[in-house]
Design a protein around this motif. Structure first.
Motif, mmCIF file in Angstrom:
data_model
loop_
_atom_site.group_PDB
_atom_site.id
_atom_site.type_symbol
_atom_site.label_atom_id
_atom_site.label_comp_id
_atom_site.label_asym_id
_atom_site.label_seq_id
_atom_site.Cartn_x
_atom_site.Cartn_y
_atom_site.Cartn_z
ATOM 1 N N PRO A 1 3.698 -1.218 -1.436
ATOM 2 C CA PRO A 1 2.574 -2.145 -1.877
ATOM 3 C C PRO A 1 2.770 -2.386 -3.215
ATOM 4 N N ARG A 2 3.176 -1.646 -4.174
ATOM 5 C CA ARG A 2 3.089 -2.077 -5.562
ATOM 6 C C ARG A 2 4.160 -3.207 -6.031
ATOM 7 N N LYS A 3 5.124 -3.425 -5.048
ATOM 8 C CA LYS A 3 5.968 -4.568 -5.140
ATOM 9 C C LYS A 3 5.249 -5.750 -4.871
ATOM 10 N N PHE A 4 3.859 -5.884 -4.332
ATOM 11 C CA PHE A 4 3.361 -6.950 -4.029
ATOM 12 C C PHE A 4 1.958 -7.149 -4.461
ATOM 13 N N PHE A 5 1.633 -6.166 -4.891
ATOM 14 C CA PHE A 5 -0.011 -6.087 -5.450
ATOM 15 C C PHE A 5 -0.225 -5.316 -6.712
ATOM 16 N N ALA A 6 -1.247 -5.441 -7.509
ATOM 17 C CA ALA A 6 -1.417 -4.978 -8.651
ATOM 18 C C ALA A 6 -1.825 -3.447 -8.480
ATOM 19 N N VAL A 7 -1.068 -2.616 -7.994
ATOM 20 C CA VAL A 7 -1.457 -1.220 -7.732
ATOM 21 C C VAL A 7 -0.207 -0.331 -8.409
ATOM 22 N N ALA A 8 -0.333 0.741 -8.899
ATOM 23 C CA ALA A 8 0.508 1.550 -9.861
ATOM 24 C C ALA A 8 1.449 2.467 -8.955
ATOM 25 N N GLN B 1 -0.507 6.250 -15.309
ATOM 26 C CA GLN B 1 0.001 5.225 -14.319
ATOM 27 C C GLN B 1 -0.290 3.854 -14.229
ATOM 28 N N TYR B 2 -1.712 3.723 -14.460
ATOM 29 C CA TYR B 2 -2.539 2.621 -14.225
ATOM 30 C C TYR B 2 -2.511 1.902 -15.828
ATOM 31 N N LYS B 3 -1.992 2.438 -16.663
ATOM 32 C CA LYS B 3 -2.153 2.098 -18.086
ATOM 33 C C LYS B 3 -1.675 0.436 -18.002
ATOM 34 N N HIS B 4 -0.396 0.383 -17.765
ATOM 35 C CA HIS B 4 0.090 -0.950 -17.902
ATOM 36 C C HIS B 4 -0.640 -2.076 -17.272
ATOM 37 N N LEU B 5 -1.197 -2.024 -16.273
ATOM 38 C CA LEU B 5 -2.337 -2.841 -15.401
ATOM 39 C C LEU B 5 -3.345 -3.042 -16.556
ATOM 40 N N PHE B 6 -3.959 -2.217 -17.120
ATOM 41 C CA PHE B 6 -5.291 -2.422 -17.629
ATOM 42 C C PHE B 6 -4.532 -3.223 -18.936
ATOM 43 N N ILE B 7 -3.360 -3.127 -19.552
ATOM 44 C CA ILE B 7 -2.989 -3.870 -20.811
ATOM 45 C C ILE B 7 -2.535 -5.250 -20.269
ATOM 46 N N LEU C 1 -8.024 2.351 -2.395
ATOM 47 C CA LEU C 1 -9.294 1.715 -2.753
ATOM 48 C C LEU C 1 -9.096 0.237 -2.879
ATOM 49 N N ILE C 2 -8.069 0.030 -3.975
ATOM 50 C CA ILE C 2 -7.779 -1.391 -4.144
ATOM 51 C C ILE C 2 -7.089 -2.098 -2.998
ATOM 52 N N LEU C 3 -6.257 -1.265 -2.139
ATOM 53 C CA LEU C 3 -5.562 -1.884 -0.969
ATOM 54 C C LEU C 3 -6.569 -2.266 0.025
ATOM 55 N N LYS C 4 -7.713 -1.693 0.136
ATOM 56 C CA LYS C 4 -8.778 -2.072 0.962
ATOM 57 C C LYS C 4 -9.631 -3.316 0.704
ATOM 58 N N ASN C 5 -9.206 -3.780 -0.506
ATOM 59 C CA ASN C 5 -10.179 -4.712 -1.192
ATOM 60 C C ASN C 5 -9.208 -6.043 -1.431
ATOM 61 N N ILE C 6 -8.100 -6.175 -0.729
ATOM 62 C CA ILE C 6 -7.276 -7.257 -0.715
ATOM 63 C C ILE C 6 -7.469 -8.223 0.272
ATOM 64 N N ASN C 7 -7.320 -9.566 -0.028
ATOM 65 C CA ASN C 7 -7.512 -10.620 1.111
ATOM 66 C C ASN C 7 -6.150 -10.929 1.362
ATOM 67 N N TYR C 8 -5.412 -10.138 2.492
ATOM 68 C CA TYR C 8 -4.162 -10.250 2.624
ATOM 69 C C TYR C 8 -3.657 -11.715 3.307
ATOM 70 N N THR C 9 -4.586 -11.978 4.234
ATOM 71 C CA THR C 9 -4.268 -13.480 4.808
ATOM 72 C C THR C 9 -4.042 -14.570 3.817
ATOM 73 N N ASP C 10 -5.058 -14.672 2.546
ATOM 74 C CA ASP C 10 -4.905 -15.542 1.444
ATOM 75 C C ASP C 10 -3.637 -15.439 0.789
ATOM 76 N N PHE C 11 -3.468 -13.925 0.576
ATOM 77 C CA PHE C 11 -2.208 -13.716 -0.444
ATOM 78 C C PHE C 11 -0.836 -13.996 0.303
ATOM 79 N N LYS C 12 -0.975 -13.917 1.492
ATOM 80 C CA LYS C 12 0.316 -13.943 2.404
ATOM 81 C C LYS C 12 0.541 -15.682 2.516
ATOM 82 N N GLU C 13 -0.501 -16.332 2.638
ATOM 83 C CA GLU C 13 -0.250 -17.835 2.742
ATOM 84 C C GLU C 13 0.148 -18.410 1.483
#
Length: 329
Positions: free
Chosen positions: A144-151, A177-183, A217-229
């Protein structure tokens, strides 16, 4: 006075945490969840009787580590210019086949492989094809981290009985692990790139660990339909302008989950894009030791420019990349 022992309850009050809810769109609810795709791969291998496995030469070295750890014999295969594997028509008894859906544009090849070989002997690597559903009867893992903002995060879908792991990274490791996303959220990609490399290195041990709670938690909060489109629209826009110059044969009818827009030509344009702060990847320089200079894989490494097409951007951003390409082509 009689004291009453109440059941243990969740925490109430205190400082605020992330206010995230479950959108119920997560596409693989029955998957086993790990810290990375390579750890999911290792866990799968532990549950299969694999003596030898056919692996592409065109693959990241980190995906070979689980095989080295388990001392599994590797039989390398070549690809043709359409990413189709050059392998025997029949697999030996204890042989397995791993095939990568390269850049999310190789679903047609997967369909053909699934029709030719025993499904239970096929392992599909969907690290670059998150939105492509598993082929029934095969084994599939995702990153998932290649497609979404997760570490972290790796998903495994298999009909084999694989028990979920309980080992988890320590809290300080998860924060690191998550520092780069916050930065990146408060600054820019360049500022957090060194930290991003450190986060990636933390996943190199391949030891199966549980996916982190924040990633889940983040993966449960993604609008996958929108992101895919959005991703599909961006890819198709780029292809409408650059497709006639692209030496790759791309089938839009089967397109579901492009990672990038891979543009193959006699010249690579990555440096020109990077000068304009378009940060694009290269796949995979570490495989050059396994391939010849005349091979399709060599062209893939040295001739493909990977344009950005993900959900963060729109048509204006795609046109900006096209404008730069047209100036230097």
């Amino acid at each position: 006075m009689i004291s009453v022992l109440l059941p243990i309850h969740k925490e109430i009050g205190g400082y605020m945490g992330f206010d995230l809810n479950n959108l119920n769109q997560f596409p693989y609810p029955n998957s086993k969840k790990y810290s990375s795709a390579r750890s999911a791969f290792l866990e799968l291998l532990l549950n299969l009787e694999v003596k030898s496995i056919w692996m592409p030469k065109f693959i990241c070295d980190t995906m070979l580590k689980p095989l080295e750890i388990l001392k599994i014999n590797i039989k390398f295969y070549d690809l043709d210019i359409n990413f189709y594997p050059q392998i025997p028509f029949e697999l030996e008894r204890n042989d397995y086949l791993l095939y990568v859906n390269y850049f999310g544009i190789c679903t047609q090849n997967q369909e053909k492989l699934a029709s030719l070989y025993p499904l239970e002997k096929i392992i599909f690597d969907h690290s670059q094809a998150f939105f492509v559903e598993p082929f029934w009867g095969t084994h599939t893992f995702y990153s998932p981290r290649k497609f979404f903002a997760v570490a972290d995060g790796g998903l495994l879908v298999t009909e084999n009985d694989v028990k979920a792991v309980d080992t988890l990274y320590h809290e300080d490791e998860l924060i690191e692990q998550y520092k780069h996303l916050f930065i990146r959220s408060i600054s820019c990609a360049q500022q957090g790139y060194v930290q991003f490399q450190k986060a990636e290195a933390m996943l190199n041990d391949c030891i199966p660990k549980k996916i982190s709670p924040i990633t889940e938690l983040i993966l449960k909060n993604i609008n996958y339909t929108d992101f895919k489109e959005r991703r599909l629209n961006n890819f198709k826009y780029l292809h409408s302008k650059l497709g006639k110059f692209n030496q790759l044969n791309i089938c839009l009818e089967k397109l579901e989950s492009p990672l990038t827009y891979p543009f193959l030509s006699n010249k690579k344009y990555s440096e020109y894009l990077i000068r304009h702060k378009i940060f694009i990847p290269t796949y995979w320089n570490d495989c050059l030791a396994r391939i010849s200079n005349s091979s399709p894989e060599y062209q893939f490494v040295n001739g493909i420019t990977h344009l950005v097409c993900d959900h963060r951007y729109g048509a204006d951003d795609m046109q900006f990349q096209i404008d730069i390409m047209e100036k230097v082509m």
